[in-house]
Motif scaffolding. Sequence first.
Motif, PDB file in Angstrom:
ATOM      1  N   GLY A 153      -0.031  94.459  50.904  1.00  0.00           N
ATOM      2  CA  GLY A 153       0.169  93.113  50.371  1.00  0.00           C
ATOM      3  C   GLY A 153       1.620  92.675  50.299  1.00  0.00           C
ATOM      4  O   GLY A 153       2.044  92.080  49.305  1.00  0.00           O
ATOM      5  N   CYS A 154       2.397  92.939  51.377  1.00  0.00           N
ATOM      6  CA  CYS A 154       3.820  92.591  51.403  1.00  0.00           C
ATOM      7  C   CYS A 154       4.103  91.546  52.480  1.00  0.00           C
ATOM      8  O   CYS A 154       3.394  91.462  53.484  1.00  0.00           O
ATOM      9  N   ALA A 155       5.156  90.776  52.279  1.00  0.00           N
ATOM     10  CA  ALA A 155       5.674  89.918  53.333  1.00  0.00           C
ATOM     11  C   ALA A 155       6.379  90.797  54.368  1.00  0.00           C
ATOM     12  O   ALA A 155       6.729  91.946  54.083  1.00  0.00           O
ATOM     13  N   PHE A 156       6.614  90.258  55.568  1.00  0.00           N
ATOM     14  CA  PHE A 156       7.137  91.067  56.664  1.00  0.00           C
ATOM     15  C   PHE A 156       8.200  90.298  57.429  1.00  0.00           C
ATOM     16  O   PHE A 156       8.027  89.106  57.727  1.00  0.00           O
ATOM     17  N   ILE A 157       9.313  90.971  57.725  1.00  0.00           N
ATOM     18  CA  ILE A 157      10.366  90.408  58.574  1.00  0.00           C
ATOM     19  C   ILE A 157      10.482  91.301  59.796  1.00  0.00           C
ATOM     20  O   ILE A 157      10.846  92.474  59.692  1.00  0.00           O
ATOM     21  N   ASN A 158      10.167  90.757  60.970  1.00  0.00           N
ATOM     22  CA  ASN A 158      10.166  91.543  62.196  1.00  0.00           C
ATOM     23  C   ASN A 158      11.445  91.296  62.979  1.00  0.00           C
ATOM     24  O   ASN A 158      11.576  90.301  63.693  1.00  0.00           O
ATOM     25  N   CYS A 159      12.404  92.221  62.831  1.00  0.00           N
ATOM     26  CA  CYS A 159      13.719  92.053  63.443  1.00  0.00           C
ATOM     27  C   CYS A 159      13.793  92.551  64.881  1.00  0.00           C
ATOM     28  O   CYS A 159      14.867  92.481  65.494  1.00  0.00           O
ATOM     29  N   ILE A 160      12.708  93.066  65.440  1.00  0.00           N
ATOM     30  CA  ILE A 160      12.756  93.615  66.795  1.00  0.00           C
ATOM     31  C   ILE A 160      11.818  92.836  67.714  1.00  0.00           C
ATOM     32  O   ILE A 160      10.905  92.141  67.261  1.00  0.00           O
ATOM     33  N   PRO A 161      12.032  92.946  69.033  1.00  0.00           N
ATOM     34  CA  PRO A 161      11.235  92.177  69.988  1.00  0.00           C
ATOM     35  C   PRO A 161       9.875  92.787  70.316  1.00  0.00           C
ATOM     36  O   PRO A 161       9.558  93.085  71.472  1.00  0.00           O
ATOM     37  N   VAL A 162       9.084  92.994  69.287  1.00  0.00           N
ATOM     38  CA  VAL A 162       7.648  93.246  69.449  1.00  0.00           C
ATOM     39  C   VAL A 162       6.991  92.006  68.886  1.00  0.00           C
ATOM     40  O   VAL A 162       7.269  91.620  67.744  1.00  0.00           O
ATOM     41  N   PHE A 163       6.153  91.354  69.655  1.00  0.00           N
ATOM     42  CA  PHE A 163       5.688  90.022  69.284  1.00  0.00           C
ATOM     43  C   PHE A 163       4.552  90.091  68.267  1.00  0.00           C
ATOM     44  O   PHE A 163       3.420  90.418  68.595  1.00  0.00           O
ATOM     45  N   ILE A 164       4.901  89.765  67.019  1.00  0.00           N
ATOM     46  CA  ILE A 164       3.959  89.794  65.904  1.00  0.00           C
ATOM     47  C   ILE A 164       3.811  88.392  65.305  1.00  0.00           C
ATOM     48  O   ILE A 164       2.749  87.787  65.369  1.00  0.00           O
ATOM     49  N   ALA A 165       4.880  87.869  64.738  1.00  0.00           N
ATOM     50  CA  ALA A 165       4.838  86.545  64.106  1.00  0.00           C
ATOM     51  C   ALA A 165       4.509  85.448  65.111  1.00  0.00           C
ATOM     52  O   ALA A 165       3.930  84.424  64.755  1.00  0.00           O
ATOM     53  N   SER A 166       4.874  85.660  66.367  1.00  0.00           N
ATOM     54  CA  SER A 166       4.651  84.645  67.397  1.00  0.00           C
ATOM     55  C   SER A 166       3.284  84.765  68.059  1.00  0.00           C
ATOM     56  O   SER A 166       2.927  83.930  68.901  1.00  0.00           O
ATOM     57  N   GLU A 167       2.508  85.785  67.703  1.00  0.00           N
ATOM     58  CA  GLU A 167       1.179  85.975  68.270  1.00  0.00           C
ATOM     59  C   GLU A 167       0.104  85.469  67.306  1.00  0.00           C
ATOM     60  O   GLU A 167       0.124  85.788  66.119  1.00  0.00           O
ATOM     61  N   GLU A 168      -0.826  84.692  67.835  1.00  0.00           N
ATOM     62  CA  GLU A 168      -1.847  84.071  66.999  1.00  0.00           C
ATOM     63  C   GLU A 168      -2.671  85.102  66.231  1.00  0.00           C
ATOM     64  O   GLU A 168      -2.987  84.901  65.051  1.00  0.00           O
ATOM     65  N   TYR A 169      -3.027  86.214  66.887  1.00  0.00           N
ATOM     66  CA  TYR A 169      -3.854  87.224  66.233  1.00  0.00           C
ATOM     67  C   TYR A 169      -3.189  87.730  64.961  1.00  0.00           C
ATOM     68  O   TYR A 169      -3.808  87.771  63.888  1.00  0.00           O
ATOM     69  N   TRP A 170      -1.906  88.123  65.073  1.00  0.00           N
ATOM     70  CA  TRP A 170      -1.217  88.692  63.925  1.00  0.00           C
ATOM     71  C   TRP A 170      -0.911  87.631  62.872  1.00  0.00           C
ATOM     72  O   TRP A 170      -1.001  87.889  61.671  1.00  0.00           O
ATOM     73  N   GLU A 171      -0.558  86.430  63.320  1.00  0.00           N
ATOM     74  CA  GLU A 171      -0.309  85.377  62.337  1.00  0.00           C
ATOM     75  C   GLU A 171      -1.560  85.093  61.513  1.00  0.00           C
ATOM     76  O   GLU A 171      -1.499  84.915  60.291  1.00  0.00           O
ATOM     77  N   ASN A 172      -2.696  85.077  62.191  1.00  0.00           N
ATOM     78  CA  ASN A 172      -3.959  84.850  61.471  1.00  0.00           C
ATOM     79  C   ASN A 172      -4.233  85.971  60.469  1.00  0.00           C
ATOM     80  O   ASN A 172      -4.784  85.718  59.384  1.00  0.00           O
ATOM     81  N   ARG A 173      -3.867  87.199  60.828  1.00  0.00           N
ATOM     82  CA  ARG A 173      -4.043  88.317  59.899  1.00  0.00           C
ATOM     83  C   ARG A 173      -3.210  88.101  58.630  1.00  0.00           C
ATOM     84  O   ARG A 173      -3.666  88.379  57.511  1.00  0.00           O
ATOM     85  N   PHE A 174      -1.987  87.619  58.792  1.00  0.00           N
ATOM     86  CA  PHE A 174      -1.134  87.367  57.629  1.00  0.00           C
ATOM     87  C   PHE A 174      -1.643  86.170  56.826  1.00  0.00           C
ATOM     88  O   PHE A 174      -1.589  86.177  55.587  1.00  0.00           O
ATOM     89  N   LYS A 175      -2.159  85.166  57.513  1.00  0.00           N
ATOM     90  CA  LYS A 175      -2.734  84.021  56.803  1.00  0.00           C
ATOM     91  C   LYS A 175      -3.939  84.449  55.972  1.00  0.00           C
ATOM     92  O   LYS A 175      -4.088  84.053  54.807  1.00  0.00           O
ATOM     93  N   GLU A 176      -4.794  85.247  56.579  1.00  0.00           N
ATOM     94  CA  GLU A 176      -5.992  85.715  55.874  1.00  0.00           C
ATOM     95  C   GLU A 176      -5.622  86.557  54.646  1.00  0.00           C
ATOM     96  O   GLU A 176      -6.322  86.529  53.626  1.00  0.00           O
ATOM     97  N   ALA A 177      -4.502  87.283  54.759  1.00  0.00           N
ATOM     98  CA  ALA A 177      -4.052  88.123  53.647  1.00  0.00           C
ATOM     99  C   ALA A 177      -3.230  87.332  52.624  1.00  0.00           C
ATOM    100  O   ALA A 177      -2.873  87.874  51.570  1.00  0.00           O
ATOM    101  N   GLY A 178      -2.914  86.065  52.946  1.00  0.00           N
ATOM    102  CA  GLY A 178      -2.109  85.248  52.042  1.00  0.00           C
ATOM    103  C   GLY A 178      -0.654  85.687  51.980  1.00  0.00           C
ATOM    104  O   GLY A 178      -0.005  85.551  50.944  1.00  0.00           O
ATOM    105  N   LEU A 179      -0.132  86.182  53.121  1.00  0.00           N
ATOM    106  CA  LEU A 179       1.225  86.741  53.146  1.00  0.00           C
ATOM    107  C   LEU A 179       2.084  86.049  54.204  1.00  0.00           C
ATOM    108  O   LEU A 179       1.600  85.713  55.292  1.00  0.00           O
ATOM    109  N   PRO A 180       3.369  85.851  53.929  1.00  0.00           N
ATOM    110  CA  PRO A 180       4.264  85.244  54.919  1.00  0.00           C
ATOM    111  C   PRO A 180       4.878  86.278  55.851  1.00  0.00           C
ATOM    112  O   PRO A 180       4.993  87.458  55.512  1.00  0.00           O
TER     113      PRO A 180
END
Length: 368
Positions: A153-180
């Motif tokens: 249940g933590c927020a996440f800052i992705n400082c490396i070029p693995v595409f997480i925040a920019s990918e719909e699948y992962w963004e939806n996972r964070f939305k569902e968890a209520g996390l930025p």
Amino acid sequence: MEKIKVAILGLGNCASSLVQGVHMYRDSAPDADIPGIMNTVLGDYHIGDIEIVAAFDIDADKVGKDISEAIHAGQNNTIVFHDVPHMGVTVHRGMLHDGLGEYLSEVITKAEGPTDDIVGILREKKVDVVINYLPVGSEEATKWYVEQVLQAGCAFINCIPVFIASEEYWENRFKEAGLPIVGDDIKSQVGATILHRLLARLNEDRGVHLDKSYQLNFGGNTDFLNMLERKRLKSKKISKTQSVKSQLDRDIDPENLHIGPSDYVPWLQDRKWAYIRLEGTTFGNVPHNIELKLEVWDSPNSAGVVVDAIRCCKIALDRGISGSLAGPSAYFMKSPKIQYRDEEARRMVTKFAAATGEFPRSVKSVVG
């Protein structure tokens, strides 16, 4: 205000600069004129509100040590600009997966023992924000950690070029968890990418047709050693190239735009030298060329940006905002879900922070 409790994945040079900076500026006056930091106060949070409560690594030279010692251990070679006192926070044994590439495995010894209980530790420490500082190319390790972060249940800052925040699948996972989440791939305060972006945009705005361009980077830290393994470099090249191309209205042939790390020069240590060239056509079809060299200490150059990203994540947590944070991701990262012009992204961050209370409480704006 309450403290922002932070955990770090990967205690390399970038983490060292962040830890040093947080301690150096923690008691600064809200209106202090601090060089190298974007702002002293963002929303309701001072830099001193950041508290690093956990760290994870796999290096035998770092695991089990206090963070204040570990940031100077192993292959870390960034500049030491502040003496960090004993923090009472021991580096935990993290998960390896694909985090240790061919070249890094020659200079780093894997710590013995099993992976510590990541989720349990994050929960026990009541971590608000987790920062990903794993080596470039750590695709599987990053995704594994993201699962732990979501579970904790933590927020996440992705400082490396693995595409997480920019990918719909992962963004939806964070939305569902209520996390930025803020990502992907940190953009330094004044680094090669933002400088290249601004020069490319300047050419377009002034009517110069950009025909060809390159960006070549050299450094002596383990990031550059790791990227000698070219298969780990694919996402990095994509991230840096997309960042520059996003500022162009006219299309450019992919063969005419080359951006990427080039070589490892040990004696440079954590310094990076970037060579940028832009070739264009101006009025009368006359050639117009720009060439420059940038020299920076690589890790401190991004530490202030991460300080702001941490506070934006906490603001989002306070306000119940989830998913990829558009303005902070666009301003702080090379590969956000949506690219904006840098000046527009700056305004978005200012507006985002101001929505929580009086802003700024310091005399400095978002970009100093």
